[in-house]
Design an enzyme around this catalytic site. Structure first.
Site, mmCIF file in Angstrom:
data_model
loop_
_atom_site.group_PDB
_atom_site.id
_atom_site.type_symbol
_atom_site.label_atom_id
_atom_site.label_comp_id
_atom_site.label_asym_id
_atom_site.label_seq_id
_atom_site.Cartn_x
_atom_site.Cartn_y
_atom_site.Cartn_z
ATOM 1 N N ARG A 1 8.935 -15.357 34.885
ATOM 2 C CA ARG A 1 9.911 -15.536 35.978
ATOM 3 C C ARG A 1 11.066 -16.382 35.462
ATOM 4 O O ARG A 1 11.293 -17.502 35.906
ATOM 5 C CB ARG A 1 9.239 -16.200 37.183
ATOM 6 N N GLN B 1 15.205 -11.610 35.627
ATOM 7 C CA GLN B 1 15.317 -11.350 37.071
ATOM 8 C C GLN B 1 15.593 -9.883 37.420
ATOM 9 O O GLN B 1 14.986 -9.353 38.343
ATOM 10 C CB GLN B 1 16.371 -12.259 37.696
ATOM 11 N N ASP C 1 12.359 -7.984 37.577
ATOM 12 C CA ASP C 1 11.253 -8.677 38.232
ATOM 13 C C ASP C 1 10.618 -7.840 39.344
ATOM 14 O O ASP C 1 10.987 -7.933 40.524
ATOM 15 C CB ASP C 1 11.777 -10.012 38.764
ATOM 16 N N SER D 1 9.036 -9.735 42.366
ATOM 17 C CA SER D 1 9.971 -10.170 43.415
ATOM 18 C C SER D 1 10.426 -8.994 44.270
ATOM 19 O O SER D 1 10.467 -9.086 45.501
ATOM 20 C CB SER D 1 11.206 -10.833 42.802
ATOM 21 N N TYR E 1 5.939 -21.946 39.998
ATOM 22 C CA TYR E 1 4.810 -21.495 40.816
ATOM 23 C C TYR E 1 4.088 -22.699 41.397
ATOM 24 O O TYR E 1 4.303 -23.831 40.977
ATOM 25 C CB TYR E 1 3.810 -20.729 39.937
HETATM 26 P P1 NAD Z 1 3.580 -16.612 44.782
HETATM 27 O O1 NAD Z 1 3.415 -15.224 45.305
HETATM 28 O O2 NAD Z 1 2.866 -17.009 43.538
HETATM 29 O O3 NAD Z 1 3.143 -17.638 45.937
HETATM 30 C C1 NAD Z 1 3.682 -17.556 47.240
HETATM 31 C C2 NAD Z 1 3.903 -18.939 47.789
HETATM 32 O O4 NAD Z 1 2.669 -19.552 48.124
HETATM 33 C C3 NAD Z 1 4.615 -19.905 46.836
HETATM 34 O O5 NAD Z 1 5.821 -20.333 47.402
HETATM 35 C C4 NAD Z 1 3.604 -21.033 46.687
HETATM 36 O O6 NAD Z 1 4.214 -22.298 46.517
HETATM 37 C C5 NAD Z 1 2.822 -20.945 47.975
HETATM 38 N N1 NAD Z 1 1.512 -21.628 47.977
HETATM 39 C C6 NAD Z 1 0.573 -21.658 47.007
HETATM 40 N N2 NAD Z 1 -0.480 -22.399 47.397
HETATM 41 C C7 NAD Z 1 -0.202 -22.846 48.659
HETATM 42 C C8 NAD Z 1 -0.903 -23.632 49.594
HETATM 43 N N3 NAD Z 1 -2.102 -24.171 49.315
HETATM 44 N N4 NAD Z 1 -0.313 -23.880 50.794
HETATM 45 C C9 NAD Z 1 0.912 -23.368 51.088
HETATM 46 N N5 NAD Z 1 1.617 -22.597 50.245
HETATM 47 C C10 NAD Z 1 1.068 -22.346 49.037
HETATM 48 O O7 NAD Z 1 5.104 -17.003 44.657
HETATM 49 P P2 NAD Z 1 6.351 -16.077 44.304
HETATM 50 O O8 NAD Z 1 6.896 -15.521 45.556
HETATM 51 O O9 NAD Z 1 5.956 -15.138 43.243
HETATM 52 O O10 NAD Z 1 7.388 -17.152 43.770
HETATM 53 C C11 NAD Z 1 6.968 -18.298 43.049
HETATM 54 C C12 NAD Z 1 8.150 -19.066 42.517
HETATM 55 O O11 NAD Z 1 8.806 -18.332 41.506
HETATM 56 C C13 NAD Z 1 9.221 -19.403 43.535
HETATM 57 O O12 NAD Z 1 9.673 -20.711 43.250
HETATM 58 C C14 NAD Z 1 10.322 -18.472 43.235
HETATM 59 O O13 NAD Z 1 11.592 -19.000 43.628
HETATM 60 C C15 NAD Z 1 10.194 -18.395 41.745
HETATM 61 N N6 NAD Z 1 10.800 -17.160 41.237
HETATM 62 C C16 NAD Z 1 11.609 -17.226 40.147
HETATM 63 C C17 NAD Z 1 12.180 -16.081 39.643
HETATM 64 C C18 NAD Z 1 13.079 -16.085 38.453
HETATM 65 O O14 NAD Z 1 13.700 -17.087 38.144
HETATM 66 N N7 NAD Z 1 13.149 -14.978 37.747
HETATM 67 C C19 NAD Z 1 11.909 -14.859 40.236
HETATM 68 C C20 NAD Z 1 11.073 -14.834 41.341
HETATM 69 C C21 NAD Z 1 10.498 -15.981 41.816
#
Ligand code: NAD
Length: 363
Positions: A117, A122, A125, A128, A223
């Protein structure tokens, strides 16, 4: 390079890896594309749209690179020629036998859910893009199941208050769920263990639910990391109090490589009012609600608990369009001068390539 697009065969999979638009761009870039009959039919892309875009109808296994959504069956792997490359959501971490088979057939396979990520990745991805679809669709399912309106209505037949929606986990899917519930007129709150998401939740017009104690759930790569047992039990108590006030709870919490954390216990569901709805997007990785059953709806004391699986396949046109963009960017990254040129010092190639040269590369 010759690129193949098969018709997906996994149950209920209606997406296709490349759309006619993407094909047209690939053909303009000098690639040849061969598409299996009916490949895009369920996503709203008929065969003639592909041929108009410059693809040839035929057997996709004759291609150099086969692009798929879901992992292939054993029979489909058997049809891949030696030296072919395969790109898709292969779920490599849980597909040991598939990887062994692909390596035996000397297929170079890329499992796109392993993309790092990072900013550079991006446009590729897939997690996402598909999570965006899932977050949106989760709210529509909730709205369809709930016995009440989402928006506030002031009518001659009385005033109806808006639905209160709580979204647990505000990553890509959660933020899209918040935005969708807001558009439907609900009053929305969001919760996450990563303090960084507070601003993102608020910028969508929702309230950030904060525990008295500041949780530091941010792990590597943006994450979440697993909370300590103590912190988790305090989180559960806090959420049990919070879900009582919600008409709809959408849960999306995940921790990479682990079972999804339980956020809503049976006792918490007992405290919810009849007619409430929980949509658990983590159903496939164990569920965020203790009562969730993947692929079905459970009723518990008047509360409906939905555990949908593969929601992106239920919105196949736009899900495929986004997926196709991701795949095209990925191909653009790994191919040079009409052929795959693998550079294993590159973070994206290294992370996603799971079989090459007869070997399984996944640690
Ligand atoms: P994910 O599917 O792994 O998790 C979903 C959400 O669940 C996350 O926000 C996580 O913090 C939350 N979570 C985990 N345990 C929890 C708990 N016990 N209680 C409440 N919430 C909890 O996450 P995702 O949607 O794949 O995204 C993860 C991160 O990656 C985010 O910060 C996102 O902004 C980042 N991201 C970066 C890029 C990039 O730069 N290319 C692309 C996509 C996502």
């Amino acid at each position: 390079m010759k690129i193949g697009i098969p018709k997906e065969t996994a149950p209920n999979e209606r997406r296709v890896a490349l759309t006619p638009d993407a094909v047209s761009r690939l053909v303009k870039a000098g690639h040849e594309v061969v598409v299996e009959a009916g490949a895009g039919g369920e996503a709203g892309f008929p065969d003639d749209a592909y041929t108009t875009a410059g693809a040839r109808a035929g057997d996709p296994t004759t291609a150099d690179v086969v692009c798929r959504v879901q992992k292939p069956s054993t029979v489909e792997v058997g049809k891949l020629r030696e030296g072919t490359s395969l790109v898709g959501l292969l779920q490599a971490a849980t597909s040991t036998d598939l990887l062994r088979l692909l390596a035996q057939r000397r297929v170079t396979a890329f499992s796109l859910e392993l993309l790092p990520r990072i900013t550079r990745a991006q446009p590729m991805d897939v997690l996402s893009s598909q999570a965006t679809v899932a977050g949106y669709k989760a709210v529509l399912l909730a709205a369809d199941t709930a016995p009440r309106f989402f928006p506030m209505l002031v009518t001659a037949a009385g005033t109806l208050p808006p639905a209160r929606v709580l979204v647990l986990g505000a990553g890509v899917a959660g933020l899209q769920a918040i935005a969708t519930a807001r558009r439907l007129g609900a009053v929305v709150s969001g919760f996450d263990v990563r303090p960084a998401v507070k601003e993102q939740i608020e910028s969508l017009g929702a309230k950030f639910l904060a525990m008295e104690e500041r949780l530091e759930g941010e792990g590597a790569g943006g994450y979440a990391k697993e909370l300590s047992a103590d912190q988790h039990s305090r989180e559960l108590e806090f959420l049990a109090r919070s879900v009582k006030d919600a008409d709809v709870v959408v849960t999306t919490a995940a921790i990479p490589g682990k079972r999804a954390p339980i956020l809503v216990t049976r006792a918490a569901v007992d405290g919810m009012h009849p007619g409430s709805v929980i949509v658990d997007l983590a159903a496939e990785s164990g569920g965020n609600c203790e009562l969730t059953q993947a692929g079905t709806q459970v009723m518990h004391r008047g509360v409906a608990i939905l555990g949908p699986v593969n929601l992106p396949a239920t919105l196949p046109q736009h899900a495929s369009q986004m997926y196709a963009r991701n795949i095209s960017s990925f191909l653009g990254h790994v191919a040079k001068d009409g052929a795959l040129r693998l550079d294993f010092t590159d973070e994206i190639t290294k992370a996603t390539c799971v079989t090459h040269d007869g070997k399984v590369l996944l640690a």
